[in-house]
Write an enzyme that holds these catalytic residues in place. Sequence first.
Site: not given
Length: 269
Positions: A57, A118, A200, A238, A240-241, A246, A250
């Site tokens: 990342y 990973h 999501l 996990i 993410k937003s 939001r 979550n």
Amino acid sequence: MEFVTLNTGIQLPIIGSGTNTFGKVDRAYMGEINGDTTELQDAIALGYRHFDTAIAYRNEAVVGQAIKESGIDRSAFFITSKIPGTKEYTQDTEAVKKGVHASLKALDTTYIDLYLIHHPWEDLEEIVAVWRVLEDYVDQGILKAIGVSNFEETELRYLLDHARIKPAVNQIESHPGKWNDEIITYSLENEVIPEAWGPLTKVSEEAQAVLTEIGNAYGKTWAQVILRYQIERGVIVIPKSHNKERQALNLALFDFSLTAQEKATIQAL
């Protein structure tokens, strides 16, 4: 917050935050790192303590910086990072060590709570060789727990058969339309906790309509219903937003429970 106990005895929050687009220009996965910690600071203020990042990342340093900026003791956080399954990081012992120490430096920490491979690759013996290096770091207390990501049953079984330290977590894709039930069941049967990335994502309009109808009975959104379904079956999530509202939604999963019929309907999506 509820917690899951890993096979090491360590507890981790069953809800965490993904970070793969945090601290990047245009919030794009391949965007240039800009060091912006806004989303992370919002999440920390809301009560998130479990954050998931990775060498791939490129933003481990952003996560580490946000934790420093929060003023909250490092021990309050559960940080997951990942070493890529590529030759640069897997070809020999020194390559693995280089990856681990790069993560430690970027995160500005003396230990990492959970460190994952990973993704798998074809050479299962080489995966075990990488794993043995990670086991040594567990022995030193530098990695508190180790696990895998995107491992299917064949790969996970081989590692379980050859590992000295059992993987604590298998982080896999899991969302409506691709629940990945078989690997989740296999992981749980072997005391490896499954963790859903992208929980999501890729949710069809049809699925959203079904989930919304279920959620209406509880005053919850379709997204909250998905997350509740996962944690009720022992899966860490996990989501993410970048949106603080939001992010808060979550986390708001502990004031309702799904019926057996509702879970059967969700499982069939």
